[in-house]
Design an enzyme around this catalytic site. Sequence first.
Site, mmCIF file in Angstrom:
data_model
loop_
_atom_site.group_PDB
_atom_site.id
_atom_site.type_symbol
_atom_site.label_atom_id
_atom_site.label_comp_id
_atom_site.label_asym_id
_atom_site.label_seq_id
_atom_site.Cartn_x
_atom_site.Cartn_y
_atom_site.Cartn_z
ATOM 1 N N GLU A 43 34.783 56.679 52.412
ATOM 2 C CA GLU A 43 33.451 56.079 52.510
ATOM 3 C C GLU A 43 32.368 57.134 52.685
ATOM 4 O OE1 GLU A 43 32.531 53.224 51.779
ATOM 5 O OE2 GLU A 43 34.393 52.102 51.760
ATOM 6 N N TYR A 124 25.971 50.601 56.725
ATOM 7 C CA TYR A 124 26.888 50.306 55.638
ATOM 8 C C TYR A 124 28.322 50.752 55.984
ATOM 9 C CZ TYR A 124 29.945 51.089 51.842
ATOM 10 O OH TYR A 124 31.091 51.102 51.098
ATOM 11 N N ASP A 142 25.889 47.560 50.270
ATOM 12 C CA ASP A 142 25.548 48.835 49.632
ATOM 13 C C ASP A 142 24.702 48.522 48.400
ATOM 14 O OD1 ASP A 142 27.373 47.749 47.873
ATOM 15 O OD2 ASP A 142 28.097 49.704 47.257
ATOM 16 N N CYS A 194 28.719 43.897 36.931
ATOM 17 C CA CYS A 194 27.300 43.638 37.236
ATOM 18 C C CYS A 194 26.577 44.978 37.374
ATOM 19 C CB CYS A 194 27.200 42.816 38.516
ATOM 20 S SG CYS A 194 25.578 42.061 38.791
ATOM 21 N N CYS A 201 28.048 40.271 31.592
ATOM 22 C CA CYS A 201 28.075 38.922 32.171
ATOM 23 C C CYS A 201 29.204 38.070 31.585
ATOM 24 C CB CYS A 201 26.725 38.232 31.960
ATOM 25 S SG CYS A 201 25.341 39.070 32.792
ATOM 26 N N CYS A 204 32.092 38.165 33.877
ATOM 27 C CA CYS A 204 31.794 37.948 35.302
ATOM 28 C C CYS A 204 32.312 36.585 35.772
ATOM 29 C CB CYS A 204 30.295 38.051 35.539
ATOM 30 S SG CYS A 204 29.835 37.801 37.274
ATOM 31 N N CYS A 210 25.060 32.169 39.091
ATOM 32 C CA CYS A 210 24.089 33.272 39.075
ATOM 33 C C CYS A 210 22.726 32.815 38.551
ATOM 34 C CB CYS A 210 24.616 34.413 38.212
ATOM 35 S SG CYS A 210 23.540 35.869 38.201
#
Length: 346
Positions: A43, A124, A142, A194, A201, A204, A210
Amino acid sequence: MSVDMPVSQRLLDWYDDHARTLPWRTPPGAAERPDPYRVWLSEIMLQQTTVAAVGPYFARFVGRWPMVTDLAAADEAELMAAWAGLGYYARARNLIACAREVTRLGGFPSTEEGLRALPGIGAYTAAAVAAIAFGERAVVVDANVERVVSRLFAIAEPLPGSRPRIRALADTITPDARAGDFAQAMMDLGATVCTPRNPRCYACPLTSACAAYAEGNPETYPVKPAKKAKPRRRGIAYWLESESAVLLVRRPDKGMLGGMRALPGGDWGETPEAAPPIPACWRHVGTVEHVFTHFALSLDVMAAELPARPIEGEWWPIDLIEQAGLPTLYARAAALGRASSEMLAL
DNA sequence: CAGACGTGGCT
DNA sequence: TAGCCAAGTCT
């Protein structure tokens, strides 16, 4: 798949089939949680840094320092050199401080609050480590999550003002179970489907929920403020060679490339002005053009050769310059200096 | 709060 | 190709 299935469930189902395989991850829904040390290390490395860039660094770090206690005992200069090239060097300074604190504590805190108190760990990273390594329900936000949520809810308010609302909406779709997988699923979706431009899309799992997709303009979200123009600065770097070694310095801990090895040279500003480390027959051997986050730099590289190491300092064998851990700017400058002196020797 | 803080890849 | 962007944090 039912359209009224919750967003979190649809995303987790998608993640079960489409999760990226990454060295610091366990597979989706794995019984055992990943090692907190590796989650934390990944991270930190991934802050503002791509997965591709992190890969080799992560492998080297866990190979050399397999446990957080090993990292805590590391030589600071060696750690900084190992980080060279990854950027944002405050992360490396905080990394060792954090490892030492965690070792003193006897292990990583398992709560967001406890993690947040450690150096280099912000909102985060605390949420991500708590969720991924400890299974805590945490709202992980994030840049990927900001983008996905901005599109799901067609948030017209520009960043960063929209952040509180994005966080609140992310909270509403975060499940109690599998919070770590959910966080990683959101990030994988943002990274592979995305995307900022040309979102896929058609691939997705969330299009039916959405708002931006319904509007037909997902790419317009999130709305961002205009960028400011980058000023250009100039600087000089000196390649001083003697007895097959080159003179290196260590930059001050504060400021650009803080704590890193570098070639000697003065401050950067409007005009390139810096006294050489010693009088010599200095030749201009090239200019490195380098773009930082908030300014562009033209670094003029001067080179000279002198006998018998004329001054005190860290003289680094030129054959081993790759191991000096120079940040990219100075690695490029060093390449110019070295090429010039090799040319001269012919 | 807005600016400092790196670098490489993609379009 | 010049700009945009990446699993942010600190002050």
